[in-house]
Design a protein around this motif. Structure first.
Motif, PDB file in Angstrom:
ATOM      1  N   GLU A 149       0.828  -1.211   0.000  1.00  0.00           N
ATOM      2  CA  GLU A 149       0.000   0.000   0.000  1.00  0.00           C
ATOM      3  C   GLU A 149       0.860   1.256   0.000  1.00  0.00           C
ATOM      4  N   LEU A 150       1.895   1.273   0.853  1.00  0.00           N
ATOM      5  CA  LEU A 150       2.767   2.441   0.896  1.00  0.00           C
ATOM      6  C   LEU A 150       3.494   2.622  -0.426  1.00  0.00           C
ATOM      7  N   ARG A 151       3.971   1.547  -1.014  1.00  0.00           N
ATOM      8  CA  ARG A 151       4.663   1.670  -2.299  1.00  0.00           C
ATOM      9  C   ARG A 151       3.763   2.322  -3.335  1.00  0.00           C
ATOM     10  N   GLN A 152       2.530   1.844  -3.422  1.00  0.00           N
ATOM     11  CA  GLN A 152       1.622   2.396  -4.421  1.00  0.00           C
ATOM     12  C   GLN A 152       1.298   3.863  -4.141  1.00  0.00           C
ATOM     13  N   THR A 153       1.075   4.172  -2.850  1.00  0.00           N
ATOM     14  CA  THR A 153       0.778   5.554  -2.466  1.00  0.00           C
ATOM     15  C   THR A 153       1.957   6.463  -2.768  1.00  0.00           C
ATOM     16  N   LEU A 154       3.153   6.005  -2.387  1.00  0.00           N
ATOM     17  CA  LEU A 154       4.358   6.813  -2.592  1.00  0.00           C
ATOM     18  C   LEU A 154       4.613   7.057  -4.066  1.00  0.00           C
ATOM     19  N   TRP A 155       4.563   6.006  -4.881  1.00  0.00           N
ATOM     20  CA  TRP A 155       4.905   6.178  -6.283  1.00  0.00           C
ATOM     21  C   TRP A 155       3.875   7.011  -7.029  1.00  0.00           C
ATOM     22  N   ALA A 156       2.609   6.889  -6.633  1.00  0.00           N
ATOM     23  CA  ALA A 156       1.592   7.729  -7.278  1.00  0.00           C
ATOM     24  C   ALA A 156       1.863   9.205  -6.999  1.00  0.00           C
ATOM     25  N   PHE A 157       2.247   9.524  -5.757  1.00  0.00           N
ATOM     26  CA  PHE A 157       2.493  10.915  -5.382  1.00  0.00           C
ATOM     27  C   PHE A 157       3.781  11.434  -6.014  1.00  0.00           C
ATOM     28  N   ILE A 158       4.852  10.631  -5.980  1.00  0.00           N
ATOM     29  CA  ILE A 158       6.128  11.067  -6.559  1.00  0.00           C
ATOM     30  C   ILE A 158       6.001  11.230  -8.072  1.00  0.00           C
ATOM     31  N   ALA A 159       5.270  10.307  -8.716  1.00  0.00           N
ATOM     32  CA  ALA A 159       5.063  10.436 -10.165  1.00  0.00           C
ATOM     33  C   ALA A 159       4.309  11.722 -10.494  1.00  0.00           C
ATOM     34  N   LYS A 160       3.358  12.088  -9.641  1.00  0.00           N
ATOM     35  CA  LYS A 160       2.619  13.341  -9.830  1.00  0.00           C
ATOM     36  C   LYS A 160       3.560  14.539  -9.735  1.00  0.00           C
ATOM     37  N   LEU A 161       4.432  14.541  -8.721  1.00  0.00           N
ATOM     38  CA  LEU A 161       5.389  15.639  -8.563  1.00  0.00           C
ATOM     39  C   LEU A 161       6.356  15.700  -9.745  1.00  0.00           C
ATOM     40  N   ASN A 162       6.772  14.533 -10.227  1.00  0.00           N
ATOM     41  CA  ASN A 162       7.676  14.490 -11.375  1.00  0.00           C
ATOM     42  C   ASN A 162       7.018  15.097 -12.611  1.00  0.00           C
ATOM     43  N   LYS A 163       5.744  14.803 -12.817  1.00  0.00           N
ATOM     44  CA  LYS A 163       5.021  15.363 -13.952  1.00  0.00           C
ATOM     45  C   LYS A 163       4.880  16.878 -13.828  1.00  0.00           C
ATOM     46  N   GLN A 164       4.921  17.371 -12.591  1.00  0.00           N
ATOM     47  CA  GLN A 164       4.838  18.808 -12.364  1.00  0.00           C
ATOM     48  C   GLN A 164       6.189  19.500 -12.549  1.00  0.00           C
ATOM     49  N   GLY A 165       7.244  18.724 -12.828  1.00  0.00           N
ATOM     50  CA  GLY A 165       8.539  19.312 -13.122  1.00  0.00           C
ATOM     51  C   GLY A 165       9.639  19.022 -12.132  1.00  0.00           C
ATOM     52  N   HIS A 166       9.330  18.338 -11.025  1.00  0.00           N
ATOM     53  CA  HIS A 166      10.362  18.006 -10.045  1.00  0.00           C
ATOM     54  C   HIS A 166      11.280  16.913 -10.600  1.00  0.00           C
ATOM     55  N   THR A 167      12.560  17.054 -10.348  1.00  0.00           N
ATOM     56  CA  THR A 167      13.541  16.043 -10.728  1.00  0.00           C
ATOM     57  C   THR A 167      13.612  14.995  -9.619  1.00  0.00           C
ATOM     58  N   VAL A 168      13.670  13.723  -9.993  1.00  0.00           N
ATOM     59  CA  VAL A 168      13.707  12.643  -9.006  1.00  0.00           C
ATOM     60  C   VAL A 168      14.925  11.766  -9.261  1.00  0.00           C
ATOM     61  N   LEU A 169      15.705  11.533  -8.201  1.00  0.00           N
ATOM     62  CA  LEU A 169      16.824  10.596  -8.225  1.00  0.00           C
ATOM     63  C   LEU A 169      16.489   9.458  -7.279  1.00  0.00           C
ATOM     64  N   LEU A 170      16.441   8.232  -7.801  1.00  0.00           N
ATOM     65  CA  LEU A 170      16.003   7.070  -7.026  1.00  0.00           C
ATOM     66  C   LEU A 170      17.090   6.012  -6.964  1.00  0.00           C
ATOM     67  N   THR A 171      17.358   5.503  -5.754  1.00  0.00           N
ATOM     68  CA  THR A 171      18.115   4.268  -5.626  1.00  0.00           C
ATOM     69  C   THR A 171      17.169   3.212  -5.075  1.00  0.00           C
ATOM     70  N   THR A 172      17.243   2.010  -5.602  1.00  0.00           N
ATOM     71  CA  THR A 172      16.367   0.937  -5.148  1.00  0.00           C
ATOM     72  C   THR A 172      16.966  -0.405  -5.536  1.00  0.00           C
TER      73      THR A 172
END
Length: 311
Positions: free
Chosen positions: A173-196
């Motif tokens: 649940e947290l993964r889905q919630t987190l990625w939906a929100f981060i993807a939204k911010l990325n579409k708004q122009g935020h740069t995202v650097l991810l390690t996983t």
């Protein structure tokens, strides 16, 4: 101007005992992350990913090289660089004396952001923390504390979001919630650097990927190009029993599931013949395209073979 620029970054830790070699955590790493990118930084444990992020965040100094955030040097212009960054660390770090809302207000104050309650409310709602806003941090589960760390990193609306293993040990649940929100911010122009270490996440989210091993940059390409570059498909099946040594040497085994890299129909038939000759019965046989995990293992192994220094 790139959002992030790592310029010939090296980090060496001196030996702690006489005669022991120094540890070269990073070796001349150079890469750029463009504004608005969703960028993946992958590598096995000890590859240097967290060291690189620590240098970016100002928690460690490079032995050589420079790191820039939208043109601001993280050492000589650190205040401007820090304001542009929001970092979610691997470790669960929290102040046990404050509620969730208080922690976010205090974090806002660190960056001089006033009257930030509307954005804090949006963060709490988007990350599933609205009903925990008045709870003390000590009362939260590990997953909820992880959500608060994400909210703290985003509370000053940074242009660059750095996520260091953000979903390690958390529920679906947290993964889905987190990625939906981060993807939204990325579409708004935020740069995202991810390690996983969850490579299916990187494959789904990241437009470009860098791969590190032993402090060295092994690959830096678009995700789609990495997937197209795979030299093999994968023979996948279920099996009870031990694999013959010749097959076991190249197999990826998870419980009963066995996966073998294959390049053509002859290899597929040879593997199946070897298994039948050994008296083994395979089930649910399928052939699939290589995914990012297959490519990752191929890149690591190929570079090891090509350079003794990485073996």
């Amino acid at each position: 101007m790139p959002a992030l620029s790592f310029q010939s970054v090296s980090k060496t830790y001196p030996s702690r005992s006489a005669g022991a070699p120094a540890l070269h955590a990073l070796k001349q790493v150079s890469l750029e992350v463009q504004e608005g990118e969703f960028f993946g930084l992958l590598g096995p444990n000890g590859a240097g990913k967290t060291t690189l992020i620590s240098i970016l965040a100002g928690l460690s100094r490079p032995t050589t090289g420079r790191v820039l955030v939208h043109g601001h040097d993280v050492q000589t212009d650190y205040a401007a660089a820090r304001r542009l960054l929001g970092v979610v660390p691997q470790e669960l770090v929290f102040d046990p004396f404050f509620t969730v809302r208080e922690s976010l207000r205090i974090q806002s104050g660190y960056f001089g952001v006033k009257h930030n309650d509307a954005w804090i409310d949006e963060l709490l709602d988007s990350l599933g923390l609205a009903d925990k806003a008045g709870s003390n941090m000590r009362q939260l589960s590990g997953g909820m504390k992880r959500r608060v760390l994400v909210a703290q990193a985003l509370v000053h609306k940074p242009r660059v979001i750095v996520l260091d293993e953000p979903t390690a040990g958390v529920d679906v649940e947290l993964r889905q919630t987190l990625w939906a929100f981060i993807a939204k911010l990325n579409k708004q122009g935020h740069t995202v650097l991810l390690t996983t270490h969850y490579l299916e996440e990187a494959e789904a989210l990241c437009g470009r990927i860098a791969m590190l091993k032993n402090g060295q940059l092994l690959a830096l390409e678009r995700t789609s190009d990495l997937l197209r570059s795979a030299t093999s498909q994968v023979l996948r099946f279920k099996l009870d029993g031990d694999l013959p040594p010749a097959v076991a040497a190249i197999a990826r085994v998870t419980g009963r599931i066995v996966q073998l890299p294959v390049h053509n129909a002859v290899e597929i038939e040879n593997h199946l013949t070897t298994l039948r000759t050994a008296g083994l019965v395979v089930e649910d046989v399928e052939i699939r395209q290589a995914d990012l995990e297959d490519v990752f293992l191929e890149v690591m192994n190929r570079k090891q073979t090509a350079s003794g220094a990485l073996a």
